[in-house]
Design a protein around this motif. Structure first.
Motif, PDB file in Angstrom:
ATOM      1  N   THR A  58     -28.367  41.541 -13.357  1.00  0.00           N
ATOM      2  CA  THR A  58     -27.233  41.102 -12.661  1.00  0.00           C
ATOM      3  C   THR A  58     -26.952  40.844 -11.291  1.00  0.00           C
ATOM      4  O   THR A  58     -26.238  40.391 -10.449  1.00  0.00           O
ATOM      5  N   SER A  59     -27.983  41.820 -10.621  1.00  0.00           N
ATOM      6  CA  SER A  59     -27.929  41.723  -9.091  1.00  0.00           C
ATOM      7  C   SER A  59     -28.634  40.752  -8.577  1.00  0.00           C
ATOM      8  O   SER A  59     -28.676  40.361  -7.483  1.00  0.00           O
ATOM      9  N   ASN A  60     -29.178  39.780  -9.263  1.00  0.00           N
ATOM     10  CA  ASN A  60     -30.204  38.670  -8.783  1.00  0.00           C
ATOM     11  C   ASN A  60     -29.046  37.595  -8.224  1.00  0.00           C
ATOM     12  O   ASN A  60     -28.196  36.992  -9.280  1.00  0.00           O
ATOM     13  N   PRO A  61     -29.263  37.151  -7.123  1.00  0.00           N
ATOM     14  CA  PRO A  61     -27.962  36.227  -6.817  1.00  0.00           C
ATOM     15  C   PRO A  61     -28.162  34.664  -7.668  1.00  0.00           C
ATOM     16  O   PRO A  61     -27.194  34.119  -7.810  1.00  0.00           O
ATOM     17  N   ALA A  62     -29.437  34.560  -8.281  1.00  0.00           N
ATOM     18  CA  ALA A  62     -29.479  33.291  -9.189  1.00  0.00           C
ATOM     19  C   ALA A  62     -29.129  33.541 -10.558  1.00  0.00           C
ATOM     20  O   ALA A  62     -28.892  32.536 -11.267  1.00  0.00           O
ATOM     21  N   TYR A  63     -28.728  34.599 -11.033  1.00  0.00           N
ATOM     22  CA  TYR A  63     -28.352  34.815 -12.174  1.00  0.00           C
ATOM     23  C   TYR A  63     -26.844  34.324 -12.636  1.00  0.00           C
ATOM     24  O   TYR A  63     -26.096  34.575 -11.788  1.00  0.00           O
ATOM     25  N   SER A  64     -26.816  33.504 -13.693  1.00  0.00           N
ATOM     26  CA  SER A  64     -25.426  33.353 -14.217  1.00  0.00           C
ATOM     27  C   SER A  64     -25.110  33.723 -15.401  1.00  0.00           C
ATOM     28  O   SER A  64     -25.772  33.275 -16.526  1.00  0.00           O
ATOM     29  N   ALA A  65     -23.919  34.534 -15.633  1.00  0.00           N
ATOM     30  CA  ALA A  65     -23.755  35.198 -17.120  1.00  0.00           C
ATOM     31  C   ALA A  65     -23.400  33.761 -17.986  1.00  0.00           C
ATOM     32  O   ALA A  65     -23.508  33.786 -19.359  1.00  0.00           O
ATOM     33  N   THR A  66     -22.488  33.001 -17.410  1.00  0.00           N
ATOM     34  CA  THR A  66     -21.743  32.067 -17.979  1.00  0.00           C
ATOM     35  C   THR A  66     -23.041  30.889 -18.555  1.00  0.00           C
ATOM     36  O   THR A  66     -23.029  30.396 -19.681  1.00  0.00           O
ATOM     37  N   SER A  67     -24.192  30.562 -17.652  1.00  0.00           N
ATOM     38  CA  SER A  67     -25.214  29.739 -17.976  1.00  0.00           C
ATOM     39  C   SER A  67     -26.387  30.370 -18.890  1.00  0.00           C
ATOM     40  O   SER A  67     -27.222  29.809 -19.703  1.00  0.00           O
ATOM     41  N   GLY A  68     -26.258  31.845 -18.728  1.00  0.00           N
ATOM     42  CA  GLY A  68     -27.124  32.642 -19.707  1.00  0.00           C
ATOM     43  C   GLY A  68     -28.569  32.568 -19.165  1.00  0.00           C
ATOM     44  O   GLY A  68     -29.514  32.543 -19.883  1.00  0.00           O
ATOM     45  N   GLY A  69     -28.585  32.534 -17.765  1.00  0.00           N
ATOM     46  CA  GLY A  69     -29.987  32.693 -17.456  1.00  0.00           C
ATOM     47  C   GLY A  69     -30.080  32.633 -15.759  1.00  0.00           C
ATOM     48  O   GLY A  69     -28.893  32.976 -14.964  1.00  0.00           O
ATOM     49  N   TYR A  70     -30.991  31.973 -15.221  1.00  0.00           N
ATOM     50  CA  TYR A  70     -31.136  32.110 -13.705  1.00  0.00           C
ATOM     51  C   TYR A  70     -31.125  30.539 -13.309  1.00  0.00           C
ATOM     52  O   TYR A  70     -32.110  29.659 -13.697  1.00  0.00           O
ATOM     53  N   ILE A  71     -30.240  30.385 -12.127  1.00  0.00           N
ATOM     54  CA  ILE A  71     -30.161  28.915 -11.945  1.00  0.00           C
ATOM     55  C   ILE A  71     -30.939  28.506 -10.557  1.00  0.00           C
ATOM     56  O   ILE A  71     -30.936  29.493  -9.695  1.00  0.00           O
TER      57      ILE A  71
END
Length: 375
Positions: free
Chosen positions: A126-139
């Protein structure tokens, strides 16, 4: 335990024939095919079977001679269980050649080593700036060519501690992503606790029942996870100033930078074993980098790059296995280089952090390899 009088099948048959003949007034027929020979051989087979059962029972009644699941059930009677294997963790970088649109790296996406032996799964950070909980992954946004994400080994073992630039296969295809690679080695993977290690820990467990002792606290720490190294400093704080009734506990998982979750688990384990009224704190070690440089001469008939590569790897591994507060000897490095490969002919211009002195850490520091340059 006294030495057991174990008899072979031949001895059992011979002893029976001797005993029977000693009670007879005439010579008896014990030749192959005779009735008496058949009887004594039958008795010998039964005796051999009973003997094997006795030996098996004797082995199962002692932890020192039990193995595998039998050893597990033996120590389980005392509330002890074998430590499980752990999975290596690390980071991989997903890249693409044409960053025109955004792409998503889903949680659970799998990557693999180039030799197809180890598989890793993308995990949540969750600390990764690319992480998106809504999208379920890293953008990966449009115009951005790559993103680095955490992964964990699918199968826990020491074999999952792979080297840099070996994770290069994308198992689950991702639209807009072309390549994957790991720039750093993965760490933290261990095999399950061996029978020998479990026996040693069982003895430590019995010694720990008193609690409140250094041995008991070390045992509590060892129970948290395989591969943990710890140092317990009594009556000092983290700055090594005198603080009566305090324990400063330094814990390392082999990386030099154990995660906060591990430190929390160690704290909870120690808290159950400490003596009442004693304060303590758990810290990761402070890392002291060891930069090594040397010129290695290679014997005729050996591949120069292979020998120097082996030397660099062995030196790195040696440094990284030094314990908390353990000194790195300058002269020992030369021996490590010579022992790294039979192709090493000479070692010259050896320096340790640009000098020729030993690297001496404090009791709260650990030495880890920095730059290892073998020319």
């Amino acid at each position: 335990m006294a030495t057991l009088n174990i008899k072979s099948f031949t001895t059992l048959v011979r002893d029976q024939a001797t005993a029977i003949q000693s009670k007879a007034n005439a010579l008896l027929d014990f030749t192959i095919g005779s009735t008496l020979r058949s009887i004594v051989e039958s008795n010998g087979g039964i005796g051999l079977w009973l003997q094997s059962l006795i030996l098996q029972v004797l082995a199962l009644t002692r932890a020192a001679t039990s193995f595998g699941s039998d050893l597990d059930t033996w120590v389980a009677d005392y509330g002890l269980t074998r430590l499980a294997s752990t999975a290596a963790v690390g980071s991989v970088t997903y890249s693409r050649f044409t960053p025109t649109t955004s792409a998503l790296i889903p949680i659970g996406s799998r990557v693999q080593t180039s030799d197809f032996t180890q598989t890793f799964v993308v995990t949540v950070d969750t600390s990764n700036p690319a992480y998106s909980a809504t999208s379920g992954g890293y953008i990966i946004p449009a115009t951005v060519s790559s993103v680095t994400v955490p992964v964990a080994a699918q199968n826990a073992s020491s074999g999952s501690n792979v080297q840099p630039n070996t994770v290069s296969v994308i198992l689950d295809s991702i639209i807009g992503v072309d390549t994957v690679n790991n720039s750093a080695a993965f760490t933290g993977g261990t095999d399950g606790e061996s029978d020998g290690a479990l026996r040693v820990r069982f003895v430590d467990y019995l010694a720990s029942l008193a609690r409140g002792t250094v041995a008991a606290i070390k045992f509590a720490i060892s129970n948290v996870q395989l591969g943990i190294v710890s140092s317990i400093l009594e009556n000092v704080d983290h700055s090594l100033n005198v603080q009566r009734g305090n324990l400063t506990i330094i814990v390392d998982d082999g990386t030099g930078s154990p995660p906060s979750s591990l430190l929390t688990s160690v704290y909870q384990a120690v808290d159950a074993y400490r003596a009442a009224g004693i304060t303590f704190a758990v810290f990761a070690p402070s890392i002291v980098s060891a930069n090594v440089s040397a010129i290695v001469g290679v014997k005729s008939g050996y591949d120069v790059n292979s020998v120097k590569g082996a030397v660099g790897q062995v030196v790195t591994d040696y440094i990284n296995t030094l314990g908390i507060g353990v000194t790195l000897s300058y002269t020992r490095l030369a021996q490590v280089i010579y022992d790294a490969s039979p192709g090493v002919a000479s070692v010259s211009s050896l320096t340790l952090n640009s000098g020729t002195a030993d690297l001496v850490p404090t009791a709260v520091q650990v030495i880890k390899s920095g730059t290892v340059a073998i020319d």
